[in-house]
Design a protein around this motif. Structure first.
Motif, mmCIF file in Angstrom:
data_model
loop_
_atom_site.group_PDB
_atom_site.id
_atom_site.type_symbol
_atom_site.label_atom_id
_atom_site.label_comp_id
_atom_site.label_asym_id
_atom_site.label_seq_id
_atom_site.Cartn_x
_atom_site.Cartn_y
_atom_site.Cartn_z
ATOM 1 N N ARG A 103 -2.306 -18.685 9.693
ATOM 2 C CA ARG A 103 -1.941 -17.408 10.551
ATOM 3 C C ARG A 103 -0.613 -17.087 9.990
ATOM 4 N N ASN A 104 0.248 -18.145 9.642
ATOM 5 C CA ASN A 104 1.665 -17.784 9.528
ATOM 6 C C ASN A 104 1.734 -17.479 8.035
ATOM 7 N N TRP A 105 0.981 -17.975 7.085
ATOM 8 C CA TRP A 105 0.841 -17.325 5.689
ATOM 9 C C TRP A 105 0.434 -16.116 5.587
ATOM 10 N N VAL A 106 -0.477 -15.662 6.422
ATOM 11 C CA VAL A 106 -0.894 -14.432 6.607
ATOM 12 C C VAL A 106 0.199 -13.403 7.150
ATOM 13 N N LYS A 107 1.038 -13.540 7.967
ATOM 14 C CA LYS A 107 2.230 -13.022 8.287
ATOM 15 C C LYS A 107 3.165 -12.751 7.282
ATOM 16 N N GLU A 108 3.554 -13.943 6.419
ATOM 17 C CA GLU A 108 4.349 -13.842 5.287
ATOM 18 C C GLU A 108 3.760 -12.870 4.182
ATOM 19 N N LEU A 109 2.641 -13.177 3.969
ATOM 20 C CA LEU A 109 1.979 -12.130 3.222
ATOM 21 C C LEU A 109 2.081 -10.704 3.386
ATOM 22 N N ARG A 110 1.889 -10.357 4.553
ATOM 23 C CA ARG A 110 1.876 -9.068 4.881
ATOM 24 C C ARG A 110 3.454 -8.389 4.883
ATOM 25 N N GLN A 111 4.436 -9.433 4.890
ATOM 26 C CA GLN A 111 5.927 -8.886 4.755
ATOM 27 C C GLN A 111 6.241 -8.855 3.193
ATOM 28 N N MET A 112 5.804 -9.755 2.483
ATOM 29 C CA MET A 112 6.356 -9.908 1.054
ATOM 30 C C MET A 112 5.519 -9.530 -0.142
ATOM 31 N N ALA A 113 4.007 -9.699 -0.093
ATOM 32 C CA ALA A 113 3.123 -9.389 -0.855
ATOM 33 C C ALA A 113 2.747 -8.005 -1.084
ATOM 34 N N SER A 114 1.810 -7.790 -2.031
ATOM 35 C CA SER A 114 1.388 -6.517 -2.443
ATOM 36 C C SER A 114 0.571 -6.031 -1.289
ATOM 37 N N LYS A 115 0.745 -4.768 -0.721
ATOM 38 C CA LYS A 115 0.011 -4.292 0.593
ATOM 39 C C LYS A 115 -1.374 -4.236 0.112
ATOM 40 N N ASN A 116 -1.672 -4.269 -1.188
ATOM 41 C CA ASN A 116 -3.196 -4.368 -1.671
ATOM 42 C C ASN A 116 -3.806 -5.650 -1.584
ATOM 43 N N ILE A 117 -3.222 -6.497 -1.263
ATOM 44 C CA ILE A 117 -3.732 -7.963 -1.578
ATOM 45 C C ILE A 117 -4.892 -8.247 -0.859
ATOM 46 N N ILE A 118 -5.949 -8.729 -1.627
ATOM 47 C CA ILE A 118 -7.167 -9.037 -0.918
ATOM 48 C C ILE A 118 -7.041 -10.498 -0.332
ATOM 49 N N LEU A 119 -7.389 -10.702 1.107
ATOM 50 C CA LEU A 119 -7.362 -11.905 1.550
ATOM 51 C C LEU A 119 -8.591 -12.455 1.757
ATOM 52 N N ALA A 120 -8.871 -13.907 1.584
ATOM 53 C CA ALA A 120 -10.152 -14.558 2.088
ATOM 54 C C ALA A 120 -9.729 -15.858 2.586
ATOM 55 N N ILE A 121 -10.420 -16.447 3.835
ATOM 56 C CA ILE A 121 -9.988 -17.628 4.632
ATOM 57 C C ILE A 121 -11.348 -18.735 4.321
ATOM 58 N N ALA A 122 -10.937 -19.923 3.952
ATOM 59 C CA ALA A 122 -11.956 -20.634 3.598
ATOM 60 C C ALA A 122 -11.732 -22.109 4.771
ATOM 61 N N ALA A 123 -12.712 -22.481 5.762
ATOM 62 C CA ALA A 123 -12.716 -23.529 6.563
ATOM 63 C C ALA A 123 -13.269 -24.576 5.756
ATOM 64 N N ASN A 124 -12.426 -25.382 5.277
ATOM 65 C CA ASN A 124 -12.757 -26.404 4.241
ATOM 66 C C ASN A 124 -13.032 -27.782 4.949
ATOM 67 N N LYS A 125 -13.967 -28.712 4.344
ATOM 68 C CA LYS A 125 -14.342 -29.912 4.652
ATOM 69 C C LYS A 125 -15.644 -29.935 5.660
ATOM 70 N N SER A 126 -16.378 -28.859 5.537
ATOM 71 C CA SER A 126 -17.228 -28.692 6.480
ATOM 72 C C SER A 126 -18.230 -29.818 6.417
ATOM 73 N N ASP A 127 -18.164 -30.755 5.379
ATOM 74 C CA ASP A 127 -19.163 -32.004 5.551
ATOM 75 C C ASP A 127 -18.789 -32.904 6.676
ATOM 76 N N LEU A 128 -17.554 -32.736 7.118
ATOM 77 C CA LEU A 128 -17.064 -33.567 8.239
ATOM 78 C C LEU A 128 -17.208 -32.771 9.475
ATOM 79 N N VAL A 129 -18.358 -31.992 9.776
ATOM 80 C CA VAL A 129 -18.629 -31.053 10.574
ATOM 81 C C VAL A 129 -18.444 -31.819 12.298
ATOM 82 N N ARG A 130 -18.810 -33.079 12.160
ATOM 83 C CA ARG A 130 -18.825 -33.780 13.577
ATOM 84 C C ARG A 130 -17.378 -34.153 14.001
#
Length: 209
Positions: A103-130
């Protein structure tokens, strides 16, 4: 966003952001080289890899920057994401703090990166779902609220990874095409025909002596 229209396969810059040890490097290495190691060393500053893929007959190149997640390297972030076409924000399903960091990275990107930047979020290590500590439905709602796509991935099991990068590349290509289409065309002047003539020899004098 880079709107370079030179001939040749389009190239898109993708930067990976997230805390250290969430598995950013493992995701990239699994995607590009199809390798995985449980003892992956931490990235220092950033590493760079490329991957070509075919999107509905169009060959594109992803220029992937895998950034270090350690706090001491945080100030270097803008160097990599300021001119990026897309950002993949990665968090660990076992660690709520890493999702807060996204969430903090997103706020920073909104302020400093291109307004057209494409965003994706990955919930990693799903093999450890337990051991999962994150409400994935909440994460999906958050991703939707910022115009991002949310994916559940596992570098170890090689699940969800192809979909992440294919989606990013597809959206980047669509965005590039839409920007090019919006560029103003050169207006044609009506009612005028301009003929470029090569200069001929100077006219000969017809005066009589």
């Amino acid at each position: 966003m880079n709107t370079n229209t030179k001939t040749g396969p389009p190239t898109f810059k993708l930067v990976l952001l997230g805390d250290g040890r969430v598995g950013k490097t493992s995701l990239v290495l699994r995607y590009v080289n199809n390798v995985f190691s449980d003892s992956q060393t931490a990235t220092i500053q950033a590493s760079y890899l490329t991957k070509r893929l075919n999107i509905n007959g169009t060959v594109v190149t992803l220029s992937i920057w895998d950034t270090a997640g350690q706090e001491r390297f945080h100030a270097l972030g803008p160097i990599y994401y300021r001119d990026a076409d897309a950002a993949l924000l990665v968090y660990d399903v076992m660690d709520k703090d890493t999702f807060t960091r996204v969430r903090n990275w997103v706020k920073e990107l909104r302020q400093m990166a291109s307004k057209n930047i494409i965003l994706a979020i990955a919930a990693n290590k799903s093999d450890l779902v337990r051991s999962q500590k994150i409400d994935l439905q909440e994460a999906e709602r958050y991703a939707e609220s910022i115009g991002a796509k949310h994916f559940v991935t596992s570098a170890k099991l090689n699940t969800g990874i192809e979909q992440v990068f294919l989606d990013i590349a597809t959206r980047a290509l669509e965005k590039r095409k839409s920007i090019i289409e919006e560029l103003p065309s050169i207006p044609q002047r009506k009612g005028m025909v301009i003929i470029d003539e090569q200069p001929g020899p100077p006219p000969q004098s017809k005066c009589c002596s």
